[in-house]
Design an enzyme around this catalytic site. Structure first.
Site, PDB file in Angstrom:
ATOM      1  N   ASP A  89       1.029  -0.787   0.409  1.00  0.00           N
ATOM      2  CA  ASP A  89      -0.004  -0.190  -0.195  1.00  0.00           C
ATOM      3  C   ASP A  89       0.827   0.980   0.095  1.00  0.00           C
ATOM      4  OD1 ASP A  89      -2.266   1.684   0.508  1.00  0.00           O
ATOM      5  OD2 ASP A  89      -3.182  -0.190   1.359  1.00  0.00           O
ATOM      6  N   ASP A 111      -2.585   5.064  -1.987  1.00  0.00           N
ATOM      7  CA  ASP A 111      -3.613   5.039  -1.656  1.00  0.00           C
ATOM      8  C   ASP A 111      -3.714   7.038  -1.498  1.00  0.00           C
ATOM      9  OD1 ASP A 111      -4.972   4.564   1.345  1.00  0.00           O
ATOM     10  OD2 ASP A 111      -3.949   6.150   1.091  1.00  0.00           O
ATOM     11  N   GLU A 115      -6.335   4.249  -6.196  1.00  0.00           N
ATOM     12  CA  GLU A 115      -7.533   5.173  -4.952  1.00  0.00           C
ATOM     13  C   GLU A 115      -7.943   6.142  -5.723  1.00  0.00           C
ATOM     14  OE1 GLU A 115      -9.286   5.213  -0.828  1.00  0.00           O
ATOM     15  OE2 GLU A 115      -7.475   5.762  -1.311  1.00  0.00           O
ATOM     16  N   HIS A 167     -11.726  -2.712   3.175  1.00  0.00           N
ATOM     17  CA  HIS A 167     -11.334  -2.674   4.429  1.00  0.00           C
ATOM     18  C   HIS A 167     -12.153  -0.890   5.032  1.00  0.00           C
ATOM     19  CE1 HIS A 167      -8.459   0.184   2.251  1.00  0.00           C
ATOM     20  NE2 HIS A 167      -8.020   0.618   3.997  1.00  0.00           N
ATOM     21  N   ASP A 168     -12.651  -0.359   4.019  1.00  0.00           N
ATOM     22  CA  ASP A 168     -13.285   1.249   4.612  1.00  0.00           C
ATOM     23  C   ASP A 168     -14.960   1.005   4.396  1.00  0.00           C
ATOM     24  OD1 ASP A 168     -10.987   2.759   4.314  1.00  0.00           O
ATOM     25  OD2 ASP A 168     -10.497   3.254   2.834  1.00  0.00           O
TER      26      ASP A 168
HETATM   27  C1  GLC Z   1      -7.809   5.363   1.765  1.00  0.00           C
HETATM   28  C2  GLC Z   1      -6.953   4.269   3.283  1.00  0.00           C
HETATM   29  C3  GLC Z   1      -7.868   4.344   4.171  1.00  0.00           C
HETATM   30  C4  GLC Z   1      -7.143   5.798   5.160  1.00  0.00           C
HETATM   31  C5  GLC Z   1      -7.536   6.575   4.022  1.00  0.00           C
HETATM   32  C6  GLC Z   1      -6.475   7.783   4.440  1.00  0.00           C
HETATM   33  O1  GLC Z   1      -8.663   6.367   1.612  1.00  0.00           O
HETATM   34  O2  GLC Z   1      -8.287   3.216   2.234  1.00  0.00           O
HETATM   35  O3  GLC Z   1      -7.772   3.147   4.852  1.00  0.00           O
HETATM   36  O4  GLC Z   1      -7.864   5.854   6.134  1.00  0.00           O
HETATM   37  O5  GLC Z   1      -6.897   6.511   3.293  1.00  0.00           O
HETATM   38  O6  GLC Z   1      -4.818   7.368   4.059  1.00  0.00           O
END
Ligand code: GLC
Ligand code: CA
Length: 561
Positions: free
Chosen positions: A98, A199, A256, A328-329
């Site tokens: 990640d 991310d 992402e 995971h979100d």
């Molecule tokens: C992304 C991750 C999330 C995290 C955020 C800040 O959206 O998937 O879990 O809280 O970034 O890093």
């Protein structure tokens, strides 16, 4: 489209903290992942994405990194990481780390040095600003609630954090910072990771000035989505990052990426784009609200299908999407997208088939292959996630009582997906011999890997079949590359599409309705080959197909039908 090694694979997201605990401290770890590689291999997984395992205070579960070159002791050591890379390689599995570079931790050396000397070199690694007319520099709201500005102790300055205050944003405008990041990325690629899931990357470019935008809540602040719409020129950073890192190693990168304009998609994930692929979040975003989780609407099956088809249409000639139903979100996909009468194994397989057969790289989030469900939280104390706590507070603020607040925030809680993996019906689902860091879902005696792996008609077995179809001797190429062509779009609660390949077609059809349905697909005269079916036999006569409630079938057709 140029064929790539990863197109026909299936990717799997591991949330290390909750996957498997090898040493009984209640926290999943790298050795635990190594122990379970054969499990993943048996399922058919070819690519692993690991949520962060870097050294971190874990304010946001590892998404707050204090040392990019080190492994957090909770998860193990760098030797364990090397072991994992070597063991994955033996099994022909690629590992993605990640890449969290929009921000680091406030405990990172860079930030500590920056606070000691805000006008020095490291001060320029972050966004430090002073108040203007006794007011914060601007009215942006952080994703986790409250203003994005936090005082730098002992100074009159404030630092920017678009996520939690323990996640200060890195200043990408500073070429020195960018070079540090590229160096780190190359270090990991040299080590043998195949690439990264990237991310929150869309946040690295801020608007040119820190100015106010119209408030969208009573707090006088505005949502970051609105802010990012005013940020231009992210391509310069992304292009540079690609040239200086990913391109050199031919790395696999999955962005992402929320909120990118359609006109920019080619630049992002087209031929020669910044990333290999990006997640499709259209379904994830459906029904969400800037007002908070209390105001979100759960998507209907028809809304779900509309989102999938829209993304497929837009991406068809552009690039290769990455498809998910959860991560995971997000809430567990089966608890979010399936109607109540479909909250069972048949429904779970229906949803699995519908998203998995879309064009793109399918990602499975750990436990999804078992049909793991949202947890029923009995009190806010059971929740660890910072984002859920803020949304719960928000529910109370708008007048919900505690039960209503728990219910509303509970549905969307990120902890639904973060409860420990359910390996067996042993205590704590076989996840740990100790006390799990987060409470397990009570349903582990019913839903667990051991039980499902021993049964031909389990959700697990169905996922295994779906994965295998990507390498099917006759139809594999069409599964991976066939064009997506929706049919019966107006038919309520029916989701149906063709994947059109060379001299062959695959029909994917599912019935989200509570009642059986009879449909006719125009142009089909022959019986096809049933490649997958989640329910008894398939009742069809050429193009006339009868589907039970929550039945899904995948049918292959040869040249002439
Ligand atoms: C992304 C991750 C999330 C995290 C955020 C800040 O959206 O998937 O879990 O809280 O970034 O890093
Ligand atoms: Ca452990």
């Amino acid at each position: 489209m140029e064929k790539k090694w990863w197109h026909k694979k299936t990717a799997y997201q591991i949330y290390p903290k909750s996957f498997y605990d090898s040493n009984g401290d209640g926290i999943g770890d790298l050795r635990g992942i190594v122990e379970k590689l054969d499990y993943l291999k048996e399922l058919g997984i070819g690519i692993l994405w690991l949520s962060p395992v870097y050294a971190s205070p874990c304010a946001d579960q590892g998404y707050d990194i204090k040392d990019y070159y080190d492994i957090d002791p909770r998860f193990g050591t760098m030797e364990d990481m090397d072991l994992l890379l070597a063991e994955a390689k033996k099994r022909d599995m690629a590992v993605l780390m990640d890449l969290v570079v929009n921000h680091c931790s406030d405990e990172h050396q860079w930030f500590k040095k920056a606070c000691q000397d805000p006008d020095g070199e490291y001060g320029k690694f972050f966004y430090f600003q002073e108040k203007r007319d006794k007011k914060l520099p601007c009215n942006w709201r952080s994703y986790f609630g409250g203003p994005v500005w936090e005082p730098v102790e002992g100074t009159d300055k404030y630092y920017l954090h678009v996520f939690h205050k323990k996640q200060p944003d890195l200043n990408w405008e500073n070429p020195k910072l960018r070079q540090e990041i590229y160096k780190m990325i190359n270090w990991w690629l040299k080590k043998g990771v195949a690439g990264f899931r990237i991310d929150a990357i869309i946040n690295i470019k801020k608007p040119d000035t820190f100015k106010d935008y119209p408030a969208d809540r009573e707090d006088g602040l505005c949502d970051m989505g609105q802010v990012l719409a005013h940020a231009h020129g992210i391509g310069e950073f992304l292009g540079e990052m690609k040239r200086e890192t990913f391109e050199i190693w031919d790395a696999l990168t999955i962005g992402e990426v929320f909120h990118v304009e359609e006109a920019q998609l080619r630049e992002f994930v087209g031929e020669g784009g910044y990333f290999s692929s990006m997640f499709d979040f259209r379904e994830t975003l459906e029904g969400k609200s800037v007002l908070g989780w209390y105001d979100c609407q759960i998507p209907t099956p028809d809304a779900y299908k509309r989102c999938c088809f829209e993304s497929q249409r837009i991406m068809e000639d552009v690039g290769y999407l990455s498809n998910i139903i959860e991560n995971h979100d997000e809430p567990r996909g089966v608890s979010h997208y399936l109607p109540s009468y479909g909250q069972n194994e048949r429904g779970k397989k229906l949803l699995a088939a519908m998203y998995f057969m879309l064009k793109g790289l399918p990602f499975i989030y750990q436990g999804q292959e078992l049909g793991m469900e949202n947890k029923v939280f009995s009190s806010i104390e059971e929740i660890d996630d910072i984002s859920t706590k803020e949304e719960y507070r928000r529910c109370l603020e708008v007048g919900y009582d505690k039960d209503q607040a728990l219910k509303a925030a509970g549905h969307y809680s990120r902890d639904n997906a973060r409860t420990p993996f359910q390996w067996s019906d042993e205590p704590n689902g076989g996840f740990t011999k100790g006390e799990p860091w987060l409470g397990i879902n009570d349903n582990y005696r019913r839903i667990n890997a051991r039980e499902q792996m021993g049964r031909d008609d389990s959700v697990w077995a169905f996922y295994r079949q779906l994965i295998a179809l990507r390498e099917h001797a006759t139809y594999g190429d069409t599964v991976v590359y066939g064009r997506t062509e929706p049919v019966l779009e107006e038919e309520r609660n029916i989701m149906a599409y063709f994947r059109r390949g060379e001299g062959q077609d695959i029909l994917v059809i599912g019935n989200f309705d509570e009642e059986p349905k009879m449909v006719t697909i125009a142009g089909i005269k022959e019986q096809g080959q049933v490649l997958l079916n989640n329910c008894g036999s398939v009742d069809m006569d050429g193009g006339r197909i009868r589907l039970e409630s929550c039945q899904a079938v995948v049918i292959g057709y040869g040249k002439k039908y």
